[in-house]
Design a protein around this motif. Sequence first.
Motif, mmCIF file in Angstrom:
data_model
loop_
_atom_site.group_PDB
_atom_site.id
_atom_site.type_symbol
_atom_site.label_atom_id
_atom_site.label_comp_id
_atom_site.label_asym_id
_atom_site.label_seq_id
_atom_site.Cartn_x
_atom_site.Cartn_y
_atom_site.Cartn_z
ATOM 1 N N UNK A 61 0.802 -1.231 -0.082
ATOM 2 C CA UNK A 61 -0.010 0.205 0.277
ATOM 3 C C UNK A 61 0.940 1.476 0.517
ATOM 4 N N UNK A 62 0.687 2.506 -0.447
ATOM 5 C CA UNK A 62 1.375 3.839 -0.397
ATOM 6 C C UNK A 62 0.005 4.918 -0.346
ATOM 7 N N UNK A 63 0.980 5.800 0.141
ATOM 8 C CA UNK A 63 0.311 7.155 0.268
ATOM 9 C C UNK A 63 1.130 8.171 0.204
ATOM 10 N N UNK A 64 -0.425 8.440 -1.332
ATOM 11 C CA UNK A 64 0.427 8.638 -2.087
ATOM 12 C C UNK A 64 -0.174 11.422 -2.167
ATOM 13 N N UNK A 65 0.456 12.443 -2.324
ATOM 14 C CA UNK A 65 0.318 13.304 -1.886
ATOM 15 C C UNK A 65 0.205 13.499 -3.505
ATOM 16 N N UNK A 66 -0.400 14.864 -4.180
ATOM 17 C CA UNK A 66 -1.019 15.448 -5.493
ATOM 18 C C UNK A 66 -0.444 17.146 -5.453
ATOM 19 N N UNK A 73 10.205 10.499 -3.648
ATOM 20 C CA UNK A 73 10.268 11.107 -5.450
ATOM 21 C C UNK A 73 9.610 12.041 -5.660
ATOM 22 N N UNK A 74 9.837 12.744 -6.326
ATOM 23 C CA UNK A 74 8.891 13.959 -7.524
ATOM 24 C C UNK A 74 8.162 13.636 -8.579
ATOM 25 N N UNK A 75 7.817 13.397 -9.308
ATOM 26 C CA UNK A 75 7.211 12.827 -10.424
ATOM 27 C C UNK A 75 7.443 13.984 -11.468
ATOM 28 N N UNK A 76 7.091 13.583 -12.651
ATOM 29 C CA UNK A 76 7.338 14.582 -13.647
ATOM 30 C C UNK A 76 6.054 15.944 -13.512
ATOM 31 N N UNK A 129 2.689 14.567 -8.448
ATOM 32 C CA UNK A 129 2.656 13.512 -7.663
ATOM 33 C C UNK A 129 3.535 13.353 -6.504
ATOM 34 N N UNK A 130 3.700 12.883 -5.475
ATOM 35 C CA UNK A 130 5.135 12.134 -4.559
ATOM 36 C C UNK A 130 3.945 10.542 -3.338
#
Length: 479
Positions: free
Chosen positions: A203-208, A396-399, A415-416
């Motif tokens: 499971x991941x916690x995501x932020x955007x 890490x920060x997405x493009x 996203x990260x």
Amino acid sequence: MLLNRINFKFLIKSALLVGFISFNFSHAQEIINDDVVEVEQTKDTIVNKTRIKADGVAAVVGDFIILESDLDREIAQLKAQGADLKDVTRCELFGSLLESKLYAHQAIQDSIVVNELYIKSRTEQQIQGILAQTKGDMQGLLDFYKKDSEQALRDEMYEINKNGYLAQEMRTKVIGDIEVTPEEVRTFFNDIPVDERPIFGTELKLAQIVIIPEVTEESKQAVIDKLKGFKKDVEENGSSFTTKVLFYTEDSASKSTGGKYTLNRNQPRMVKEFRDVAFSLQEGEISEPFETDFGYHIILLEKIRGQEYDVRHILIRPELTQEAIQEAKDEIDKVRAKIVDGTLTFAEAAREFSDEKETKYEGGQMTNPVTQDFNFELTRMEPELYAQIQDLKDGEISEVIQDEDRVNRIKFKILTVTDRIDDHEADFAKDYLKIKELALQDKQVDAIAKWQKETIAETYVKVNGVYKDCDFKSNWLKK
């Protein structure tokens, strides 16, 4: 395993209940003897004799009959919906079909009220949806479904929708008020043998952070003027509102039905602004242009039937200028650069710059729409979101990603991954919400089993043919 039992029962029931409300209407409803007969078939000048198996009655549940073809039809419908049936037996599927008829039969006995206007509206939407795909070929539709008239097709669609509605309402009545206490959740978890406790996937916690191009006042006014022109053309020149819907609306969900929706004062549907305008109109009146998150609308109120309002609407979204799009792209590039060089944390940048209200004040933290917590299980993540984060390392920060949604035709986001939980055995503290849901399902299964046992005993049930040899979970054979 206990969890397999829970998931199997609920997935099959849910899938079949959806299937019952579908509209594959080619089967007959009359009772026919279950034997092989010789039939002489004539078409034009060709006559030949063919051995065919009549469509026999597989079962009777109360006032309902189930034909052999009914199960074949439901299996075909489930496969068309993408259901994986390789580990599901025909007997298990037939048992679920019996359950649906039992729900519908008991709903009638309990005088559950059918929302006839809803069923009629749904039926009409189904017909219009099919016709939109067949370019309005009603005769072709009748030939395909083997119906003699449009009314015969509508009548059968109505009955199938009504019975599906009754079954769903009855099932809701049986389990709708069931809840679980924290102590029941703990007891449920402790009763699962240690070697049978579920394994939850990674499971991941995501932020955007989301930046949305700004619509100019000129673009907004252009849409308002266009909608006012449509209103004037219909009112003063007698133009067809429905025709304008087909040519101009950007609401793909209602375009095939001429922009039609049925609203009910007691059953919230559509956004508040839309409902407020619709309920303020008189029959035949067209609203002034108004704004929602989706764009600008005008509404024609066609008919008021008590609490039901039949409306048609046209939706147009303002055009985005290339300058606005480039400004949004430049802004999110700058935001990303500040996070990467350490000037701002991701959470700080989200609170200061993000245009997405749902995540902005949580530091960009995304909520799983299914579980309503912050965890996204990799194996159950939407494919599009998975593709966007699959190669991201923690922190890490997405493009910059260009995306869209129902409201915004263009938006930019980064996203990260804020946290990662690897595959693990269920932990009561960490996975409480998931365990609570399983405990609730288990309690619902027990309630349904008890209800079925009592109701089957009081209901006329007869199972015929090969299905007498099935090993049903419920006592359909009344042994």
